[in-house]
Design an enzyme around this catalytic site. Structure first.
Site, PDB file in Angstrom:
ATOM      1  N   VAL A  12      38.816  46.606  44.742  1.00  0.00           N
ATOM      2  CA  VAL A  12      38.592  45.279  45.336  1.00  0.00           C
ATOM      3  C   VAL A  12      39.816  44.794  46.110  1.00  0.00           C
ATOM      4  O   VAL A  12      39.719  44.348  47.252  1.00  0.00           O
ATOM      5  CB  VAL A  12      38.195  44.270  44.235  1.00  0.00           C
ATOM      6  N   ARG A 154      30.015  46.609  47.157  1.00  0.00           N
ATOM      7  CA  ARG A 154      29.576  47.819  46.455  1.00  0.00           C
ATOM      8  C   ARG A 154      30.549  48.933  46.777  1.00  0.00           C
ATOM      9  O   ARG A 154      30.842  49.167  47.959  1.00  0.00           O
ATOM     10  CB  ARG A 154      28.187  48.256  46.938  1.00  0.00           C
ATOM     11  N   LYS A 204      28.720  35.193  39.629  1.00  0.00           N
ATOM     12  CA  LYS A 204      29.056  36.628  39.625  1.00  0.00           C
ATOM     13  C   LYS A 204      28.372  37.344  38.448  1.00  0.00           C
ATOM     14  O   LYS A 204      27.751  38.398  38.606  1.00  0.00           O
ATOM     15  CB  LYS A 204      30.579  36.797  39.547  1.00  0.00           C
ATOM     16  N   PHE A 249      17.157  48.349  43.956  1.00  0.00           N
ATOM     17  CA  PHE A 249      17.436  48.453  42.515  1.00  0.00           C
ATOM     18  C   PHE A 249      16.171  48.735  41.702  1.00  0.00           C
ATOM     19  O   PHE A 249      16.073  48.367  40.547  1.00  0.00           O
ATOM     20  CB  PHE A 249      18.174  47.195  41.996  1.00  0.00           C
ATOM     21  N   LEU A 250      15.202  49.376  42.350  1.00  0.00           N
ATOM     22  CA  LEU A 250      13.993  49.800  41.638  1.00  0.00           C
ATOM     23  C   LEU A 250      13.915  51.323  41.622  1.00  0.00           C
ATOM     24  O   LEU A 250      12.840  51.887  41.731  1.00  0.00           O
ATOM     25  CB  LEU A 250      12.743  49.202  42.290  1.00  0.00           C
ATOM     26  N   ALA A 252      14.270  54.542  39.505  1.00  0.00           N
ATOM     27  CA  ALA A 252      14.385  54.957  38.101  1.00  0.00           C
ATOM     28  C   ALA A 252      15.373  56.110  37.974  1.00  0.00           C
ATOM     29  O   ALA A 252      15.600  56.862  38.915  1.00  0.00           O
ATOM     30  CB  ALA A 252      13.017  55.364  37.586  1.00  0.00           C
ATOM     31  N   GLY A 253      15.944  56.252  36.803  1.00  0.00           N
ATOM     32  CA  GLY A 253      16.899  57.341  36.582  1.00  0.00           C
ATOM     33  C   GLY A 253      17.576  57.186  35.238  1.00  0.00           C
ATOM     34  O   GLY A 253      17.019  56.618  34.304  1.00  0.00           O
ATOM     35  N   CYS A 260      31.497  47.836  36.919  1.00  0.00           N
ATOM     36  CA  CYS A 260      31.066  46.431  36.871  1.00  0.00           C
ATOM     37  C   CYS A 260      29.880  46.171  35.947  1.00  0.00           C
ATOM     38  O   CYS A 260      30.009  45.405  34.992  1.00  0.00           O
ATOM     39  CB  CYS A 260      30.731  45.955  38.284  1.00  0.00           C
ATOM     40  N   LYS A 263      30.372  46.562  31.998  1.00  0.00           N
ATOM     41  CA  LYS A 263      31.320  45.620  31.380  1.00  0.00           C
ATOM     42  C   LYS A 263      30.897  44.173  31.608  1.00  0.00           C
ATOM     43  O   LYS A 263      31.085  43.330  30.739  1.00  0.00           O
ATOM     44  CB  LYS A 263      32.748  45.876  31.876  1.00  0.00           C
TER      45      LYS A 263
HETATM   46  N1  NAD Z   1      35.122  47.842  41.693  1.00  0.00           N
HETATM   47  C1  NAD Z   1      34.139  47.088  42.121  1.00  0.00           C
HETATM   48  O1  NAD Z   1      33.154  47.557  42.700  1.00  0.00           O
HETATM   49  C2  NAD Z   1      34.178  45.599  41.906  1.00  0.00           C
HETATM   50  C3  NAD Z   1      33.262  44.776  42.594  1.00  0.00           C
HETATM   51  C4  NAD Z   1      33.318  43.396  42.402  1.00  0.00           C
HETATM   52  C5  NAD Z   1      34.260  42.864  41.525  1.00  0.00           C
HETATM   53  N2  NAD Z   1      35.115  43.688  40.860  1.00  0.00           N
HETATM   54  C6  NAD Z   1      36.104  43.072  39.983  1.00  0.00           C
HETATM   55  O2  NAD Z   1      37.353  43.060  40.655  1.00  0.00           O
HETATM   56  C7  NAD Z   1      38.436  43.252  39.728  1.00  0.00           C
HETATM   57  C8  NAD Z   1      39.254  44.460  40.143  1.00  0.00           C
HETATM   58  O3  NAD Z   1      38.425  45.592  40.049  1.00  0.00           O
HETATM   59  P1  NAD Z   1      38.879  47.002  40.653  1.00  0.00           P
HETATM   60  O4  NAD Z   1      37.717  47.906  40.514  1.00  0.00           O
HETATM   61  O5  NAD Z   1      39.472  46.791  42.005  1.00  0.00           O
HETATM   62  O6  NAD Z   1      40.026  47.385  39.617  1.00  0.00           O
HETATM   63  P2  NAD Z   1      41.062  48.597  39.698  1.00  0.00           P
HETATM   64  O7  NAD Z   1      41.339  48.997  38.306  1.00  0.00           O
HETATM   65  O8  NAD Z   1      40.575  49.618  40.684  1.00  0.00           O
HETATM   66  O9  NAD Z   1      42.378  47.946  40.330  1.00  0.00           O
HETATM   67  C9  NAD Z   1      43.178  47.037  39.670  1.00  0.00           C
HETATM   68  C10 NAD Z   1      44.592  47.171  40.238  1.00  0.00           C
HETATM   69  O10 NAD Z   1      45.403  46.123  39.696  1.00  0.00           O
HETATM   70  C11 NAD Z   1      46.686  46.664  39.435  1.00  0.00           C
HETATM   71  N3  NAD Z   1      47.362  45.804  38.447  1.00  0.00           N
HETATM   72  C12 NAD Z   1      47.120  45.706  37.113  1.00  0.00           C
HETATM   73  N4  NAD Z   1      47.954  44.797  36.569  1.00  0.00           N
HETATM   74  C13 NAD Z   1      48.736  44.308  37.560  1.00  0.00           C
HETATM   75  C14 NAD Z   1      49.777  43.366  37.621  1.00  0.00           C
HETATM   76  N5  NAD Z   1      50.195  42.729  36.517  1.00  0.00           N
HETATM   77  N6  NAD Z   1      50.358  43.129  38.806  1.00  0.00           N
HETATM   78  C15 NAD Z   1      49.947  43.775  39.921  1.00  0.00           C
HETATM   79  N7  NAD Z   1      48.958  44.701  39.933  1.00  0.00           N
HETATM   80  C16 NAD Z   1      48.360  44.961  38.764  1.00  0.00           C
HETATM   81  C17 NAD Z   1      46.416  48.067  38.940  1.00  0.00           C
HETATM   82  O11 NAD Z   1      47.549  48.907  39.061  1.00  0.00           O
HETATM   83  C18 NAD Z   1      45.282  48.492  39.876  1.00  0.00           C
HETATM   84  O12 NAD Z   1      45.764  49.102  41.048  1.00  0.00           O
HETATM   85  C19 NAD Z   1      37.773  43.378  38.356  1.00  0.00           C
HETATM   86  O13 NAD Z   1      37.751  42.135  37.731  1.00  0.00           O
HETATM   87  C20 NAD Z   1      36.367  43.820  38.683  1.00  0.00           C
HETATM   88  O14 NAD Z   1      35.437  43.436  37.699  1.00  0.00           O
HETATM   89  C21 NAD Z   1      35.102  45.028  41.044  1.00  0.00           C
END
Ligand code: NAD
Length: 435
Positions: A12, A154, A204, A249-250, A252-253, A260, A263
Site C-alpha cells: 500500500v 487490489r 473498510k 466475486f462469484l 467458486a474455488g 486483507c 485478517k
Molecule cells: N496489501 C493490500 O492489498 C492492502 C489493501 C488495502 C489495505 N491494506 C492495509 O494497508 C496496510 C499496509 O499493508 P501492506 O500490505 O502494504 O503491508 P506490508 O507488510 O507490505 O508493508 C508494511 C511496511 O511497513 C514497514 N514498517 C513497519 N513498521 C514500520 C515503522 N515503525 N516505521 C516505518 N515503516 C515500518 C515494513 O517494513 C513494511 O515495508 C495494512 O493495514 C493493510 O491491512 C493492504
C-alpha cells in the site's frame, strides 16, 4: 502541490508514494527496513506489482521521490500530509496487531516539528483513530490533524486501482484537513465519501466483510451444486447478471486468502465480540473459507487413499495471480496436509519465490518439473500460465491416476479431460466423482 510523506513502503505505502509522485507531489517514503530502502533507492521494487517500477523510475528521475529510514529521527521527514501505511497483521487472538501503527504515531507526535495532516491508510479497527488522537495527538509537540483514509486497492492491479478507484473515503472532524485531502486527490475522478473517523474505519471493514461474504456464499453454493448435480458456473452467471447482485466475486474455488480478507474478517469478528455483539453471518463466512481450502486434500485423499510417496504438484503459491504475496495463501495450508499424508510435494509459482515452504516439500523452477511423474496436480492460483497449459503434454508428464484439481475453477474442463486427465473442481458437475 503538497509535500507528502508515506510511512511504510509495502504494497500500500509504495503504491501510495509512487502514484502521488506521478500526480506531481513531492514524496518522501520512509521504511524501517534498511534493505527495502536501499533496494528502492537503486530503482528496484521489493514487491511484484505491474507498473510500479516505471512509476518508481519516473518519480526518482523527476526528483519527486526519495526513500529514507527513520533511524536518525523524524525531524525533516514529516510532510504537509503524512500517511501511515504500515502493516496491521493478525494477532494470535484474531484482533488487528496495531504495534507498528502505534509506534509510528507515537514517534510522529513526539517529534512533530511542524503542524501537519496525519492520514491513516493502514486498515485499523473502528475506534482506533479516536484512541490514537486521545493517546498521542493530544500530547503532540505541534498540532496534528487526523484523517482516516482507508485503501481499497487490489494487489496485482494496484496502480490502476489508485487512479481509477470507485471511491475515496475521508473520515475526519477537521474541515481544513479534509480540504487538504480533496486537493491532494484533485486529479482522481472518483466520488468522495466524507464522514467521521470511526465510520470511515468501518467502511473498510464492511467492504472486505461483504466481499468475503460473496466468496463464501458462492463457495457454499458450489458445494451444494456438487451434491445436487448443478453447474456452479451457470448458476453464478445467472445470479451475477442480476444488477442488484453483480457478477464480481462469484467465482467458486478454494476460498479467499491474502493479506486483507482473512485478517480483516477476523478483526471485525473480534471487534464485534469485544463490543458485546455476535456477528453470526461473519463467523460463518470465516468458517466456510477455512473449510473450503481443505477441499483439494479431502478429494485427493478420497481418490488416492494411499498418498505415501506419490508426487503431487502444487501449482501456485501466491494467494491470487499477478502478485508475489503469499500471506494466508491456501497453498500454504494445503502443502502441510499433503505432506502429512506422505506425499512428495513439489510446489511451483511463476513469481512468488520468497516464501519458506514447509520442510519436506520443495519448490521447483518450472511447471514441468512440478508435473513430471506427479499423480495429481492442485491448481491453487489461477495464474495465466496454468490456464494456458498444453494438457496433452501434461498428461504425458504425469503418472496415473493423473488428477488435476482445479482449485480456482479456471481451467477448460473439456480440454483437460480430452487429454486423458481426471478433472476435479468445485461445483462443476461430474467432477470429483471419478475417485
Ligand atoms: N496489501 C493490500 O492489498 C492492502 C489493501 C488495502 C489495505 N491494506 C492495509 O494497508 C496496510 C499496509 O499493508 P501492506 O500490505 O502494504 O503491508 P506490508 O507488510 O507490505 O508493508 C508494511 C511496511 O511497513 C514497514 N514498517 C513497519 N513498521 C514500520 C515503522 N515503525 N516505521 C516505518 N515503516 C515500518 C515494513 O517494513 C513494511 O515495508 C495494512 O493495514 C493493510 O491491512 C493492504
Amino acid at each position: 502541490m503538497a509535500s507528502v510523506t508515506v510511512v511504510g513502503t509495502g504494497y500500500v505505502g509504495l503504491v501510495t508514494g509512487v502514484c502521488l509522485a506521478r500526480s506531481g507531489h513531492t514524496v518522501t517514503c520512509v521504511d524501517i527496513d534498511p534493505r527495502k530502502v536501499e533496494m528502492l533507492r537503486s530503482g528496484t521494487s521489493p514487491i511484484y506489482e505491474p507498473g510500479i517500477e516505471e512509476l518508481l523510475a519516473d518519480g526518482m528521475a523527476a526528483g519527486r521521490l526519495r526513500f529514507e529510514t527513520p533511524e536518525g529521527g523524524w525531524r525533516g521527514l514529516i510532510g504537509d500530509v503524512t500517511f501511515v501505511a504500515v502493516g496491521t497483521p493478525m494477532a494470535a487472538n484474531g484482533s488487528a496487531d496495531l504495534t507498528a501503527v502505534r509506534a509510528v504515531v507515537e514517534a510522529l507526535a513526539r517529534e512533530a516539528d511542524r503542524p501537519f495532516v496525519l492520514v491513516m491508510k493502514s486498515t485499523v479497527p473502528p475506534g482506533t483513530g479516536q484512541a490514537l488522537k486521545q493517546r498521542f495527538l493530544s500530547q503532540a509537540a505541534a498540532p496534528i490533524a487526523y484523517v482516516s483514509n482507508p485503501e481499497f486497492l487490489r494487489e496485482g492491479h494496484a496502480v490502476h486501482d489508485w487512479f481509477h478507484t470507485d471511491r475515496i473515503v475521508l473520515g475526519s472532524d477537521d474541515t481544513a484537513a479534509l480540504q487538504t485531502m480533496r486537493e491532494l486527490y484533485a486529479d482522481i475522478d472518483a466520488p468522495i465519501v466524507t464522514t467521521d473517523v470511526t465510520s470511515a474505519e468501518t467502511i473498510k471493514y464492511a467492504s472486505n466483510a461483504f466481499l468475503s461474504t460473496k466468496i463464501s456464499f458462492i463457495n457454499e453454493m458450489a458445494n451444494l451444486c456438487d451434491c445436487i448435480g448443478a453447474d456452479i458456473d451457470a448458476v453464478a452467471e445467472g445470479l451475477g447478471l442480476d444488477s442488484r447482485i453483480g457478477s464480481q466475486f462469484l467465482k467458486a474455488g478454494i476460498g479467499y486468502g491474502g493479506s486483507c480478507f482473512p485478517k480483516d474478517t477476523r478483526a471485525l469478528d473480534f471487534i464485534s465480540t469485544m463490543n458485546g455483539y455476535q456477528f453470526t453471518l461473519l463467523k460463518s463466512v470465516i468458517e466456510v473459507n477455512n473449510r473450503q481450502r481443505l477441499l483439494p486434500v479431502v478429494h485427493l485423499t478420497r481418490a488416492m487413499p494411499d498418498m505415501h510417496e506419490r508426487a503431487i504438484a502444487v501449482l501456485g503459491l501466491s494467494f491470487k495471480p499477478d502478485t508475489d504475496d503469499v500471506r494466508e495463501s491456501p497453498a500454504l495450508d494445503i502443502i502441510p496436509l499433503l505432506l502429512e499424508e506422505g506425499a512428495d510435494v513439489r510446489a511451483y509459482d511463476p513469481v512468488a519465490a520468497r516464501v519458506a515452504l514447509p520442510a519436506g516439500s520443495r519448490r521447483v523452477e518450472s511447471v514441468w518439473e512440478a508435473l513430471r511423474g506427479a499423480s495429481a496436480a492442485v491448481v491453487a492460483t489461477d495464474w495465466r500460465e496454468f490456464v494456458e497449459l498444453d494438457w496433452r503434454r501434461v498428461r504425458e508428464q504425469m503418472a496415473d491416476p493423473a488428477i488435476v484439481f482445479d482449485g480456482r475453477n479456471c481451467l477448460d474442463r473439456t480440454a483437460v479431460e480430452d487429454a486423458g486427465l481426471v478433472y476435479m473442481a468445485v461445483g462443476r458437475p461430474g467432477a470429483h466423482r471419478e475417485g
